[in-house]
Motif scaffolding. Structure first.
Motif, PDB file in Angstrom:
ATOM      1  N   SER A 346      -2.946 -11.375  -9.996  1.00  0.00           N
ATOM      2  CA  SER A 346      -3.072  -9.962  -9.958  1.00  0.00           C
ATOM      3  C   SER A 346      -2.970  -9.382  -8.577  1.00  0.00           C
ATOM      4  N   ARG A 347      -3.380 -10.159  -7.568  1.00  0.00           N
ATOM      5  CA  ARG A 347      -3.174  -9.312  -6.189  1.00  0.00           C
ATOM      6  C   ARG A 347      -1.662  -9.465  -5.865  1.00  0.00           C
ATOM      7  N   ARG A 348      -0.881 -10.549  -6.282  1.00  0.00           N
ATOM      8  CA  ARG A 348       0.551 -10.619  -6.113  1.00  0.00           C
ATOM      9  C   ARG A 348       1.161  -9.546  -6.803  1.00  0.00           C
ATOM     10  N   VAL A 349       0.891  -9.334  -8.200  1.00  0.00           N
ATOM     11  CA  VAL A 349       1.346  -8.227  -9.185  1.00  0.00           C
ATOM     12  C   VAL A 349       1.215  -7.071  -8.232  1.00  0.00           C
ATOM     13  N   GLU A 350       0.047  -6.733  -7.778  1.00  0.00           N
ATOM     14  CA  GLU A 350      -0.233  -5.459  -7.330  1.00  0.00           C
ATOM     15  C   GLU A 350       0.577  -5.124  -6.203  1.00  0.00           C
ATOM     16  N   ALA A 351       0.694  -6.220  -5.180  1.00  0.00           N
ATOM     17  CA  ALA A 351       1.634  -6.155  -4.123  1.00  0.00           C
ATOM     18  C   ALA A 351       3.028  -5.704  -4.309  1.00  0.00           C
ATOM     19  N   ARG A 352       3.571  -6.262  -5.466  1.00  0.00           N
ATOM     20  CA  ARG A 352       4.818  -6.090  -5.950  1.00  0.00           C
ATOM     21  C   ARG A 352       5.113  -4.648  -6.172  1.00  0.00           C
ATOM     22  N   ALA A 353       4.094  -4.145  -6.981  1.00  0.00           N
ATOM     23  CA  ALA A 353       3.934  -2.649  -7.346  1.00  0.00           C
ATOM     24  C   ALA A 353       3.928  -1.803  -6.328  1.00  0.00           C
ATOM     25  N   ASP A 354       3.291  -2.313  -5.092  1.00  0.00           N
ATOM     26  CA  ASP A 354       3.019  -1.456  -3.748  1.00  0.00           C
ATOM     27  C   ASP A 354       4.501  -1.222  -3.208  1.00  0.00           C
ATOM     28  N   THR A 355       5.362  -2.437  -3.276  1.00  0.00           N
ATOM     29  CA  THR A 355       6.737  -2.294  -2.704  1.00  0.00           C
ATOM     30  C   THR A 355       7.301  -1.825  -3.446  1.00  0.00           C
ATOM     31  N   PHE A 356       7.551  -1.690  -4.811  1.00  0.00           N
ATOM     32  CA  PHE A 356       8.284  -0.881  -5.708  1.00  0.00           C
ATOM     33  C   PHE A 356       7.955   0.640  -5.291  1.00  0.00           C
ATOM     34  N   SER A 357       6.602   0.779  -5.172  1.00  0.00           N
ATOM     35  CA  SER A 357       6.385   2.365  -4.944  1.00  0.00           C
ATOM     36  C   SER A 357       7.046   2.816  -3.419  1.00  0.00           C
ATOM     37  N   LEU A 358       7.000   1.862  -2.499  1.00  0.00           N
ATOM     38  CA  LEU A 358       7.779   2.366  -1.226  1.00  0.00           C
ATOM     39  C   LEU A 358       9.004   2.224  -1.300  1.00  0.00           C
ATOM     40  N   ARG A 359       9.812   1.556  -1.948  1.00  0.00           N
ATOM     41  CA  ARG A 359      11.294   1.238  -2.074  1.00  0.00           C
ATOM     42  C   ARG A 359      11.503   2.681  -2.936  1.00  0.00           C
ATOM     43  N   LEU A 360      10.886   2.961  -3.925  1.00  0.00           N
ATOM     44  CA  LEU A 360      11.308   4.046  -4.719  1.00  0.00           C
ATOM     45  C   LEU A 360      11.281   5.576  -4.045  1.00  0.00           C
ATOM     46  N   THR A 361      10.024   5.604  -3.439  1.00  0.00           N
ATOM     47  CA  THR A 361      10.044   6.671  -2.692  1.00  0.00           C
ATOM     48  C   THR A 361      10.259   6.848  -1.329  1.00  0.00           C
ATOM     49  N   GLU A 362      10.346   5.880  -0.802  1.00  0.00           N
ATOM     50  CA  GLU A 362      10.923   5.916   0.752  1.00  0.00           C
ATOM     51  C   GLU A 362       9.990   6.682   1.492  1.00  0.00           C
ATOM     52  N   ALA A 363       8.592   6.516   1.528  1.00  0.00           N
ATOM     53  CA  ALA A 363       7.531   7.396   2.305  1.00  0.00           C
ATOM     54  C   ALA A 363       6.388   6.585   2.622  1.00  0.00           C
ATOM     55  N   PRO A 364       6.583   5.608   3.500  1.00  0.00           N
ATOM     56  CA  PRO A 364       5.529   5.061   4.161  1.00  0.00           C
ATOM     57  C   PRO A 364       4.398   5.773   4.548  1.00  0.00           C
ATOM     58  N   GLU A 365       4.571   6.853   5.413  1.00  0.00           N
ATOM     59  CA  GLU A 365       3.483   7.675   5.954  1.00  0.00           C
ATOM     60  C   GLU A 365       2.599   8.210   4.736  1.00  0.00           C
ATOM     61  N   PRO A 366       3.032   8.792   3.936  1.00  0.00           N
ATOM     62  CA  PRO A 366       2.175   8.871   2.764  1.00  0.00           C
ATOM     63  C   PRO A 366       1.371   8.004   2.182  1.00  0.00           C
ATOM     64  N   PHE A 367       2.008   7.078   1.941  1.00  0.00           N
ATOM     65  CA  PHE A 367       1.432   5.724   1.551  1.00  0.00           C
ATOM     66  C   PHE A 367       0.144   5.373   2.363  1.00  0.00           C
ATOM     67  N   ILE A 368       0.628   5.314   3.710  1.00  0.00           N
ATOM     68  CA  ILE A 368      -0.714   4.906   4.527  1.00  0.00           C
ATOM     69  C   ILE A 368      -1.847   5.938   4.539  1.00  0.00           C
ATOM     70  N   SER A 369      -1.505   7.190   4.419  1.00  0.00           N
ATOM     71  CA  SER A 369      -2.603   8.294   4.403  1.00  0.00           C
ATOM     72  C   SER A 369      -3.176   8.183   3.085  1.00  0.00           C
ATOM     73  N   PHE A 370      -2.575   7.666   2.069  1.00  0.00           N
ATOM     74  CA  PHE A 370      -3.242   7.662   0.784  1.00  0.00           C
ATOM     75  C   PHE A 370      -4.226   6.475   0.664  1.00  0.00           C
ATOM     76  N   GLU A 371      -3.757   5.349   1.282  1.00  0.00           N
ATOM     77  CA  GLU A 371      -4.566   4.146   1.416  1.00  0.00           C
ATOM     78  C   GLU A 371      -5.888   4.520   2.257  1.00  0.00           C
TER      79      GLU A 371
END
Length: 413
Positions: A346-371
């Protein structure tokens, strides 16, 4: 002759530990088979104090650690009650029974209600602590209604489970684990399919995301990711909690992405876009059906271990309601051990979904802000002890997810 008898006894004693070890090994093998091998970013090492203040960390730990202790106490209460019922079954469980399968259904429903009531005081304490930190918005009356609904649904499901369990043991006394494992997978698939349209609406209202900027952004992301998202729903989570979240659920025609109304109201459009992109990652990689596949691979070994363990706890009780406390305790112990193993996947699957999100949106700063914001809002520990993550963590710790965004921002794509 005596030596052969001793060897036979020794082999019988080994059946249970062998079955338990086989279940864990099978779960680990299924994790290794299905775990993501690419599409992952190695998180950069970052300090939790660079993103969270001492006050925020203290607040999260002061809330979460006692909650964890209370959760452990509730497990001990349930386990203690089951042990007591195994050692001293009530007279009504001993029979004789004219209709054992019907009696199994009634016993299963009663056992479900008893376990819920036994842990209710601890649940109330946990809820009050959540109220004190501002996580819970629902009234105590509303909570009581939800508990009643859960008990009713749980009683029906436990009753059906008790009937199936006793029926399989009577029909297949030596090998009921085989049809039992098929039943586990079939029930899992049925819950995935009907849960979003039958069970979830009992507790919340789900409405299709209305036309507007958010829906347009979701559909644009889905097209960009080449994902058939199904329907996107908003759920009225704010009537119970201030926590924000989103998730993907369903199977086939009931597949859907669900977004908390709290998320839409309190987070920026860029942050919401990132969350939706994460859920689209689960759809893209078919994570829900792959989870069902993991269950299909592990169920035969797990149910076989449950059979061996319940037979050891309640010898001679198979095929009668008397075996149900032993069966429930065995299931809890085996499922708990297998669950710790499955959390790796589960943890690895969720990490892959995070990577997918970052690559699709190319928005690391909002990602960090959200977390950062969601950890503070949900009063979550951003850097829990390693043993907590290893045993209970279905997602990577917040600080690790921030580290992945930092690595992406530095160019580790």
């Amino acid at each position: 002759m005596r030596m052969c008898t001793v060897q036979g006894v020794d082999r019988r004693r080994l059946r249970l530990p062998i079955a338990l070890v086989a279940a864990v090994v099978a779960a680990e093998a299924a994790v290794l088979l299905l775990r993501p091998r690419d599409g992952l970013i190695d998180p950069a090492p970052v300090s939790v104090r660079s993103y969270f203040s001492p006050a925020q960390l203290d607040r999260a730990r002061d809330f979460r650690r006692p909650q964890l202790a209370l959760y452990g106490a509730s497990l001990l209460v349930e386990g203690g009650l089951l042990v007591l019922l195994v050692r001293r079954p009530p007279s009504r469980l001993r029979g004789p029974f004219r209709r054992p399968v019907v009696a199994g259904a009634l016993a299963g429903a009663a056992l479900s209600a008893g376990l819920t009531l036994a842990t209710l005081p601890l649940g109330a304490v946990m809820r009050q602590r959540a109220v004190d930190v501002g996580l819970v918005t629902q009234s105590w009356g509303g909570w009581a209604v939800d508990v009643a609904k859960s008990m009713a649904i749980g009683g029906v499901l436990a009753g059906a489970g008790g009937a199936i369990f006793v029926g399989l043991q009577r029909r297949f006394p030596r090998h009921w684990w085989a049809p039992g494992s098929v039943a586990v997978v079939a029930i899992g698939a049925a819950f995935l399919y009907v849960g979003p349209v039958v069970l979830d609406p009992v507790f919340n209202r789900f409405t299709p995301l209305p036309q507007g900027r958010t829906r347009t952004a979701v559909l644009a992301l889905a097209r960009q990711a080449h994902v058939k998202v199904g329907q996107v729903y908003e759920v009225d989570a704010s009537r119970r909690t201030t926590a924000a979240n989103a998730y993907v659920t369903g199977l086939g025609s009931t597949k859907r992405v669900v977004v908390y109304d709290n998320l839409l109201e309190h987070f920026t459009p860029d942050e919401v876009r990132l969350v939706v992109a994460h859920e689209l990652g689960h759809v893209h990689y078919h994570d829900v059906p792959r989870g069902l596949l993991w269950l299909a691979l592990v169920a035969p070994f797990g149910v076989f271990a449950v059979q061996r363990l319940s037979e050891r706890m309640a010898p001679g009780a198979a095929g009668t309601p008397t075996v149900l406390p032993a069966a429930v305790l065995s299931l809890a112990l085996v499922a708990g051990g297998i669950g710790v193993v499955s959390n790796q996947l589960s943890r690895r699957v969720e990490a892959r979904a995070d990577t997918f999100s970052l690559r699709l949106t190319e928005a690391p700063e909002p990602f960090i802000s959200f977390e950062k914001r969601i950890a503070v809002r949900n009063v979550a520990d951003p850097d829990p002890p390693g043993w907590v993550t290893w045993t209970l963590g279905t997602h990577p710790p917040t600080i690790e997810r921030i580290g992945a965004a930092v690595a992406f921002e530095r160019g580790a794509r």
